[in-house]
Design a protein around this motif. Structure first.
Motif, PDB file in Angstrom:
ATOM      1  N   LEU A   9      -7.600  -5.832  12.361  1.00  0.00           N
ATOM      2  CA  LEU A   9      -6.774  -4.650  12.600  1.00  0.00           C
ATOM      3  C   LEU A   9      -6.948  -3.736  11.396  1.00  0.00           C
ATOM      4  O   LEU A   9      -6.466  -4.031  10.303  1.00  0.00           O
ATOM      5  N   ARG A  10      -7.661  -2.635  11.612  1.00  0.00           N
ATOM      6  CA  ARG A  10      -7.827  -1.644  10.573  1.00  0.00           C
ATOM      7  C   ARG A  10      -6.688  -0.640  10.704  1.00  0.00           C
ATOM      8  O   ARG A  10      -6.505  -0.019  11.761  1.00  0.00           O
ATOM      9  N   MET A  11      -5.916  -0.490   9.628  1.00  0.00           N
ATOM     10  CA  MET A  11      -4.741   0.385   9.645  1.00  0.00           C
ATOM     11  C   MET A  11      -4.951   1.522   8.653  1.00  0.00           C
ATOM     12  O   MET A  11      -5.067   1.275   7.446  1.00  0.00           O
ATOM     13  N   ASN A  12      -5.038   2.730   9.161  1.00  0.00           N
ATOM     14  CA  ASN A  12      -5.189   3.930   8.342  1.00  0.00           C
ATOM     15  C   ASN A  12      -3.920   4.775   8.405  1.00  0.00           C
ATOM     16  O   ASN A  12      -3.086   4.596   9.296  1.00  0.00           O
ATOM     17  N   SER A  13      -3.800   5.691   7.475  1.00  0.00           N
ATOM     18  CA  SER A  13      -2.659   6.618   7.443  1.00  0.00           C
ATOM     19  C   SER A  13      -1.341   5.880   7.586  1.00  0.00           C
ATOM     20  O   SER A  13      -0.475   6.261   8.385  1.00  0.00           O
ATOM     21  N   LEU A  14      -1.195   4.829   6.806  1.00  0.00           N
ATOM     22  CA  LEU A  14      -0.010   3.994   6.928  1.00  0.00           C
ATOM     23  C   LEU A  14       1.248   4.746   6.538  1.00  0.00           C
ATOM     24  O   LEU A  14       1.241   5.593   5.629  1.00  0.00           O
ATOM     25  N   LYS A  15       2.335   4.420   7.241  1.00  0.00           N
ATOM     26  CA  LYS A  15       3.630   5.048   7.032  1.00  0.00           C
ATOM     27  C   LYS A  15       4.652   3.980   6.644  1.00  0.00           C
ATOM     28  O   LYS A  15       4.480   2.799   6.987  1.00  0.00           O
ATOM     29  N   PRO A  16       5.719   4.375   5.971  1.00  0.00           N
ATOM     30  CA  PRO A  16       6.748   3.377   5.624  1.00  0.00           C
ATOM     31  C   PRO A  16       7.270   2.620   6.840  1.00  0.00           C
ATOM     32  O   PRO A  16       7.586   1.424   6.725  1.00  0.00           O
ATOM     33  N   GLU A  17       7.324   3.268   7.981  1.00  0.00           N
ATOM     34  CA  GLU A  17       7.814   2.590   9.185  1.00  0.00           C
ATOM     35  C   GLU A  17       6.846   1.550   9.742  1.00  0.00           C
ATOM     36  O   GLU A  17       7.184   0.830  10.679  1.00  0.00           O
ATOM     37  N   ASP A  18       5.658   1.470   9.175  1.00  0.00           N
ATOM     38  CA  ASP A  18       4.717   0.400   9.543  1.00  0.00           C
ATOM     39  C   ASP A  18       5.009  -0.891   8.783  1.00  0.00           C
ATOM     40  O   ASP A  18       4.385  -1.927   9.061  1.00  0.00           O
ATOM     41  N   THR A  19       5.925  -0.825   7.843  1.00  0.00           N
ATOM     42  CA  THR A  19       6.283  -2.016   7.070  1.00  0.00           C
ATOM     43  C   THR A  19       6.856  -3.096   7.977  1.00  0.00           C
ATOM     44  O   THR A  19       7.792  -2.855   8.739  1.00  0.00           O
ATOM     45  N   ALA A  20       6.267  -4.277   7.913  1.00  0.00           N
ATOM     46  CA  ALA A  20       6.680  -5.385   8.779  1.00  0.00           C
ATOM     47  C   ALA A  20       5.850  -6.614   8.437  1.00  0.00           C
ATOM     48  O   ALA A  20       4.867  -6.524   7.684  1.00  0.00           O
ATOM     49  N   VAL A  21       6.240  -7.736   9.015  1.00  0.00           N
ATOM     50  CA  VAL A  21       5.379  -8.909   9.021  1.00  0.00           C
ATOM     51  C   VAL A  21       4.500  -8.800  10.261  1.00  0.00           C
ATOM     52  O   VAL A  21       5.004  -8.630  11.373  1.00  0.00           O
ATOM     53  N   TYR A  22       3.206  -8.874  10.064  1.00  0.00           N
ATOM     54  CA  TYR A  22       2.249  -8.748  11.155  1.00  0.00           C
ATOM     55  C   TYR A  22       1.771 -10.139  11.563  1.00  0.00           C
ATOM     56  O   TYR A  22       1.361 -10.938  10.716  1.00  0.00           O
ATOM     57  N   TYR A  23       1.821 -10.389  12.868  1.00  0.00           N
ATOM     58  CA  TYR A  23       1.448 -11.680  13.422  1.00  0.00           C
ATOM     59  C   TYR A  23       0.245 -11.547  14.349  1.00  0.00           C
ATOM     60  O   TYR A  23       0.209 -10.663  15.217  1.00  0.00           O
ATOM     61  N   CYS A  24      -0.683 -12.433  14.182  1.00  0.00           N
ATOM     62  CA  CYS A  24      -1.818 -12.521  15.092  1.00  0.00           C
ATOM     63  C   CYS A  24      -1.413 -13.380  16.285  1.00  0.00           C
ATOM     64  O   CYS A  24      -0.648 -14.347  16.137  1.00  0.00           O
ATOM     65  N   HIS A  25      -1.931 -13.018  17.455  1.00  0.00           N
ATOM     66  CA  HIS A  25      -1.651 -13.791  18.666  1.00  0.00           C
ATOM     67  C   HIS A  25      -2.944 -13.965  19.454  1.00  0.00           C
ATOM     68  O   HIS A  25      -3.784 -13.059  19.501  1.00  0.00           O
TER      69      HIS A  25
ATOM     70  N   VAL B 198       0.848  -1.182   0.000  1.00  0.00           N
ATOM     71  CA  VAL B 198       0.000   0.000   0.000  1.00  0.00           C
ATOM     72  C   VAL B 198       0.886   1.236   0.000  1.00  0.00           C
ATOM     73  O   VAL B 198       2.007   1.210   0.519  1.00  0.00           O
ATOM     74  N   GLN B 199       0.390   2.309  -0.587  1.00  0.00           N
ATOM     75  CA  GLN B 199       1.148   3.557  -0.607  1.00  0.00           C
ATOM     76  C   GLN B 199       1.048   4.269   0.735  1.00  0.00           C
ATOM     77  O   GLN B 199       0.076   4.074   1.479  1.00  0.00           O
ATOM     78  N   PRO B 200       2.041   5.099   1.044  1.00  0.00           N
ATOM     79  CA  PRO B 200       1.945   5.896   2.281  1.00  0.00           C
ATOM     80  C   PRO B 200       0.641   6.681   2.327  1.00  0.00           C
ATOM     81  O   PRO B 200       0.216   7.255   1.309  1.00  0.00           O
ATOM     82  N   GLY B 201       0.019   6.684   3.489  1.00  0.00           N
ATOM     83  CA  GLY B 201      -1.274   7.334   3.646  1.00  0.00           C
ATOM     84  C   GLY B 201      -2.456   6.427   3.371  1.00  0.00           C
ATOM     85  O   GLY B 201      -3.602   6.809   3.641  1.00  0.00           O
ATOM     86  N   GLY B 202      -2.180   5.256   2.843  1.00  0.00           N
ATOM     87  CA  GLY B 202      -3.242   4.319   2.509  1.00  0.00           C
ATOM     88  C   GLY B 202      -3.717   3.511   3.709  1.00  0.00           C
ATOM     89  O   GLY B 202      -3.271   3.716   4.844  1.00  0.00           O
ATOM     90  N   SER B 203      -4.628   2.580   3.425  1.00  0.00           N
ATOM     91  CA  SER B 203      -5.246   1.768   4.474  1.00  0.00           C
ATOM     92  C   SER B 203      -5.236   0.288   4.113  1.00  0.00           C
ATOM     93  O   SER B 203      -5.253  -0.069   2.928  1.00  0.00           O
ATOM     94  N   LEU B 204      -5.216  -0.529   5.138  1.00  0.00           N
ATOM     95  CA  LEU B 204      -5.347  -1.976   5.006  1.00  0.00           C
ATOM     96  C   LEU B 204      -6.091  -2.508   6.212  1.00  0.00           C
ATOM     97  O   LEU B 204      -6.022  -1.909   7.301  1.00  0.00           O
ATOM     98  N   THR B 205      -6.767  -3.626   6.032  1.00  0.00           N
ATOM     99  CA  THR B 205      -7.397  -4.315   7.151  1.00  0.00           C
ATOM    100  C   THR B 205      -6.902  -5.749   7.201  1.00  0.00           C
ATOM    101  O   THR B 205      -7.000  -6.477   6.208  1.00  0.00           O
ATOM    102  N   LEU B 206      -6.363  -6.132   8.343  1.00  0.00           N
ATOM    103  CA  LEU B 206      -5.920  -7.501   8.571  1.00  0.00           C
ATOM    104  C   LEU B 206      -7.016  -8.260   9.315  1.00  0.00           C
ATOM    105  O   LEU B 206      -7.711  -7.684  10.162  1.00  0.00           O
TER     106      LEU B 206
END
Length: 120
Positions: A80-96, A12-20
């Motif tokens: 997990l709804r993620m808005n206003s995403l930033k490059p520093e949010d780049t990662a592998v996301y794990y559910c627990h 996703v581009q910076p400022g974009g959104s994703l939902t996990l």
């Protein structure tokens, strides 16, 4: 049967959104706290957000106001709804998920991880 199944990552581009999404298998129920962690390359895994079975939430400071964790107990699924995403949010996301056991003990389950990349 895989205990936690994640979906929703991507580019996703910076400022974009994703939902996990993360669905818990019936064979690990009942679940108390569910949450999301993330791990960027070369860094330790860190807590992003958690939600209890009663709906109480907690967030990493850097995602407050941008990320929202929610839960559908009927579907055994956490989002997990993620808005206003930033490059520093780049990662592998794990559910627990944490399952309470007899005697005050608990057991934790991990999802397989889903890649989130924020880049233009």
């Amino acid at each position: 049967q895989v205990p936690l199944v994640e979906s929703g990552g991507g580019l996703v581009q910076p400022g974009g959104s994703l939902t996990l999404s993360c669905a818990a298998s019936r064979n690990i129920l009942p679940i108390n706290t569910m949450g999301w962690y993330r791990q960027a390359p070369g860094k330790q895994r860190e807590l992003v957000a958690t939600i209890t079975s009663g709906g109480s939430t907690d967030y990493k400071n850097s995602v407050k106001g941008r990320f929202t964790i929610s839960r559908d107990n009927a579907k055994n699924t956490v989002y997990l709804r993620m808005n206003s995403l930033k490059p520093e949010d780049t990662a592998v996301y794990y559910c627990h998920a944490t399952k309470d056991l007899n005697g005050g003990a608990s057991y934790g389950y991990w999802g397989q991880g889903t890649q989130v990349t924020v880049s233009s």
